[in-house]
Design an enzyme around this catalytic site. Sequence first.
Site, PDB file in Angstrom:
ATOM      1  CG  ASP A 163     -45.732  -0.005  -7.553  1.00 14.35           C
ATOM      2  OD1 ASP A 163     -44.721   0.692  -7.799  1.00 14.35           O
ATOM      3  OD2 ASP A 163     -45.685  -1.242  -7.400  1.00 14.35           O
ATOM      4  CD  GLU A 166     -46.247  -4.220  -9.611  1.00 16.46           C
ATOM      5  OE1 GLU A 166     -45.785  -5.167 -10.247  1.00 16.46           O
ATOM      6  OE2 GLU A 166     -46.158  -4.128  -8.382  1.00 16.46           O
ATOM      7  CG  ASN A 167     -49.861  -2.932  -7.980  1.00 18.12           C
ATOM      8  OD1 ASN A 167     -48.835  -2.322  -7.685  1.00 18.12           O
ATOM      9  ND2 ASN A 167     -49.946  -4.248  -7.890  1.00 18.12           N
ATOM     10  CG  HIS A 175     -48.781  -7.466  -9.214  1.00 19.92           C
ATOM     11  ND1 HIS A 175     -49.591  -8.494  -8.781  1.00 19.92           N
ATOM     12  CD2 HIS A 175     -48.197  -6.972  -8.096  1.00 19.92           C
ATOM     13  CE1 HIS A 175     -49.508  -8.605  -7.470  1.00 19.92           C
ATOM     14  NE2 HIS A 175     -48.660  -7.687  -7.022  1.00 19.92           N
ATOM     15  CG  HIS A 219     -41.163  -3.813  -9.648  1.00 14.84           C
ATOM     16  ND1 HIS A 219     -42.033  -2.789  -9.356  1.00 14.84           N
ATOM     17  CD2 HIS A 219     -41.806  -4.952  -9.296  1.00 14.84           C
ATOM     18  CE1 HIS A 219     -43.155  -3.289  -8.857  1.00 14.84           C
ATOM     19  NE2 HIS A 219     -43.038  -4.592  -8.802  1.00 14.84           N
ATOM     20  CG  HIS A 263     -42.131  -5.231  -5.371  1.00 17.73           C
ATOM     21  ND1 HIS A 263     -43.192  -5.908  -5.937  1.00 17.73           N
ATOM     22  CD2 HIS A 263     -41.666  -6.043  -4.372  1.00 17.73           C
ATOM     23  CE1 HIS A 263     -43.356  -7.071  -5.316  1.00 17.73           C
ATOM     24  NE2 HIS A 263     -42.449  -7.174  -4.364  1.00 17.73           N
ATOM     25  CG  HIS A 317     -47.211  -1.077  -2.977  1.00 17.36           C
ATOM     26  ND1 HIS A 317     -48.545  -1.335  -3.222  1.00 17.36           N
ATOM     27  CD2 HIS A 317     -46.561  -1.375  -4.123  1.00 17.36           C
ATOM     28  CE1 HIS A 317     -48.681  -1.796  -4.459  1.00 17.36           C
ATOM     29  NE2 HIS A 317     -47.484  -1.839  -5.029  1.00 17.36           N
TER      30      HIS A 317
HETATM   31 FE   LIG Z   1     -46.831  -2.839  -6.856  1.00 18.19          FE
HETATM   32 FE   LIG Z   2     -44.546  -5.460  -7.578  1.00 11.05          FE
END
Ligand SMILES: [Fe+2]
Ligand SMILES: [Fe+2]
Length: 268
Positions: A8, A39-40, A68, A159, A184, A186
Amino acid sequence: MKLLFIGDIVGQPGRYAVKTLLPKLREQHALDFVIANGENSSGGSGITPRTAGEIFDAGVDVITSGDHLWDQKEVMELLANEKRFLRPLNYPAGTPGQGSGLFEVQSLNSKGYSPGLIAVLNVQGRTFMQPPLDNPFLLAADEVKRLRERTKIIFVDFHAEATSEKIAFGRFLDGEVSAVVGTHTHVQTADEQILPRGTAYLTDAGFTGPHDGCLGREIEPVMKKFLTGMPQRFEVAKNRVLLHGAVIEIDDASGQAIRIQRVSQSLI
Ligand SMILES: [Fe+2]
Ligand SMILES: [Fe+2]
């Protein structure tokens, strides 16, 4: 062939890390293909055509996503028009975008460079995850069967939050896909392995961005939320920027993984 998966990408620091470090990693590992979870990438929440464009320009071939997905309304443009952008497969039928894709790759093997196809699949878990999506196991099995008619080289970004769901999912697809790498949480896990039937597996790739914080965000607001229960604005943190992910070597003919190596590369 060798591919790099990047965990991510969080905000501007994450995008900067990819842009700066990817050329070196490509050379160091002789990479043929690069996949990243984006996604981030927009301010820590969601993705836009602009941040996706920056990631593609940095040398990433395919971008995956996760829960996200909907945080920035501009994502609709990506879902409608960008074949290199994937959303979790297990949204209900009729949801815009696609959960998998087939991509051309020129990979270096004993015979020199040869053209091939790689399939990338993005699936979201259901344990401790919102929104509740369709069964990832059943849908992934069907999709993998379909993809295997075109190629044996298949990469899956799962994820998900729960380590149990991720490990079970990796075991479920063992021998059917080249790699299952989780995203997901992190937090990079240290359980990289080749499963018994030849699938490379890692529970979580970690995240690419500022690690002097809480999962990429400034510490103070996160702590305040835990202390008071009041909603806070979570700004993206700044310092100790790392690129997290994994390099996976795949046998082109069988689609089985030969090697998986975690990556944690500092900007400095
Ligand atoms: Fe994420
Ligand atoms: Fe996520």
